[in-house]
Design an enzyme around this catalytic site. Structure first.
Site, PDB file in Angstrom:
ATOM      1  N   GLU A 163      14.719 -31.079  23.854  1.00 15.53           N
ATOM      2  CA  GLU A 163      13.405 -30.463  23.610  1.00 15.53           C
ATOM      3  C   GLU A 163      13.190 -29.325  24.590  1.00 15.53           C
ATOM      4  OE1 GLU A 163      10.008 -33.109  23.590  1.00 15.53           O
ATOM      5  OE2 GLU A 163       8.716 -31.525  24.407  1.00 15.53           O
ATOM      6  N   ASP A 165      10.195 -26.683  25.630  1.00 17.10           N
ATOM      7  CA  ASP A 165       8.802 -26.267  25.501  1.00 17.10           C
ATOM      8  C   ASP A 165       8.692 -24.801  25.894  1.00 17.10           C
ATOM      9  OD1 ASP A 165       8.266 -28.889  24.863  1.00 17.10           O
ATOM     10  OD2 ASP A 165       7.621 -29.431  26.886  1.00 17.10           O
ATOM     11  N   GLU A 168       3.215 -24.866  26.927  1.00 18.23           N
ATOM     12  CA  GLU A 168       2.128 -25.801  26.669  1.00 18.23           C
ATOM     13  C   GLU A 168       0.945 -25.329  27.498  1.00 18.23           C
ATOM     14  OE1 GLU A 168       3.479 -30.195  25.770  1.00 18.23           O
ATOM     15  OE2 GLU A 168       4.550 -29.447  27.521  1.00 18.23           O
TER      16      GLU A 168
END
EC number: 3.2.1.83
Length: 397
Positions: A163, A165, A168
């Site tokens: 994953e 990101d 965020e």
């Protein structure tokens, strides 16, 4: 490139304008492109959001938080994708990580919007222009990508999950703090081990203090993923870089708005509902002007399933996985199973479901299980190619 106003043009003129718009998007180069480089825009993972395109995006994907995704919480208008979080009480099946079991009819209190790409990829440059939600604290607008979890990978050092990101927003105590993090599951000492930013900050965490309030206007957030490095950008400026140690799996590009404190609490490696179920500040929405994905020509070669498109030859199935091993239902209840066929590039992903005891629970071709009578039944999913299977136990109370 944004929406083109078309008024009182004959059909041929409209067609020419649309073709011009597509051509313009395809010819764009990413802001990080250097002289002499050629980058190709990936249409299946890019969108100017002139229409809501369900062939490109999944707007009601699998649930994994203490909120539920709803198709109607994702809307497109005026050239913007809007993802909205609402205060809506409801119940659904919920994974209770502390007790390692699925719980039917678990009470939840919020719904939200998501757009998950149907196409996957890895190496390349990704960028989105995003305006954060007005409510703070409570929600986190996110731009990220994630893979399936492949439990068949059991060798030391195998990466079961990746994953990245890209950003965020507004999930920390200060509104200008942003996260640009990495998550993964790697086999260590024979066991799958979650690596989270909090526990592995050297390899997995990038924090940044934004020079602006992300709720007030649109800003660009990007990441460049190569075999060796992962580099994050905000408004064209580098804000972090990490070695690419584990992030080589195929991932779905995702835009979403998740729930955060004070409406959530983190324990047992997941979010749970908190005591705060307030409707104050809801509904609240993030907006996305565009998302664009490029792959650089000549410098992104990799094996199938690790960042490139699938080969034209037939790819056999090697496993199928159900999202849980056991689930409890009450008589009359139903649930939809989620099965993942691997590898991601498998040519024939069709599966067949069956029940060991139809008096207790039935299952249809779409994986919908219905509880009939008290007892237990084993639900089997079997791939049409290679006959790979996985099972779960349905207990009916």
């Amino acid at each position: 490139m944004k929406p083109i106003s078309i008024v009182a043009f004959p059909i041929p003129a409209i067609s020419m304008l649309l073709l011009s718009a597509v051509s313009q998007a395809a010819s764009m180069q990413p802001p990080i492109a250097k002289p002499g480089e050629t980058w190709i825009l990936q249409a299946k993972r890019s969108d100017e959001f002139n229409v809501k395109d369900a062939t490109k995006w999944n707007f009601q994907t699998e649930n994994y938080g203490v909120w539920s995704w709803k198709n109607e919480n994702a809307t497109v208008s005026n050239g913007k994708l809007k993802l909205t979080t609402k205060r809506e009480s409801h119940q659904r099946t919920f994974w209770d990580g502390c007790n390692q079991q699925q719980v039917a009819n678990y009470p939840l209190y919020y719904t939200s919007g998501v757009a998950k790409s149907r196409a996957t990829g890895n190496y390349g440059y990704y960028e989105a222009r995003i305006k954060g939600a007005s409510t703070f604290p409570g929600v986190s607008p996110a731009f990220w990508m994630y893979s399936t979890i492949d439990r068949s990978l059991t060798k030391e050092g195998d990466v079961q999950y990746s994953e990245i990101d890209v950003v965020e927003l507004t999930q920390k105590s200060a509104v200008r703090e942003s996260d640009h993090d990495l998550h993964n599951i790697v086999v260590k000492n024979g066991k799958p081990t979650w690596m989270r930013p909090g526990s592995f900050p050297q390899t997995n965490h990038n924090g940044y203090h934004l020079p602006f309030d992300p709720r007030n206007d649109f800003h660009t957030y990007g990441v460049n993923v190569t075999k060796d490095k992962i580099t994050w950008y905000v408004d064209g400026e580098i804000v972090g870089e990490k070695d690419n140690l584990y992030w080589h799996r195929q991932m779905n590009l995702t835009l979403s708005q998740g729930l955060r404190a004070p409406h959530t609490q983190w324990k047992c490696n997941q979010f749970y509902p908190s005591a705060n179920k307030s409707a104050e500040g809801f509904p609240t929405s993030m907006e996305v002007d565009y998302v664009r994905t490029w792959v650089k020509v000549g410098n992104n070669n990799s094996a199938p399933g690790e960042g490139q498109s699938c080969p034209n030859t037939f790819v056999a199935v090697n496993s199928v996985q159900l999202s849980a091993a056991k689930q409890t239902l009450r008589k009359g209840q139903s649930t939809t199973l989620e099965s993942t066929v691997l590898p991601n590039c498998a040519t024939n992903k069709k599966v067949i479901y069956s029940s060991s005891n139809k008096n207790v629970a039935t299952v249809n071709s779409a994986g919908v299980v219905k509880a009939k009578n008290k007892g237990t039944a084993t639900i089997t999913v079997k791939t049409k190619n290679k006959g790979k299977i996985d099972k779960l136990t349905i207990a009916v109370n």
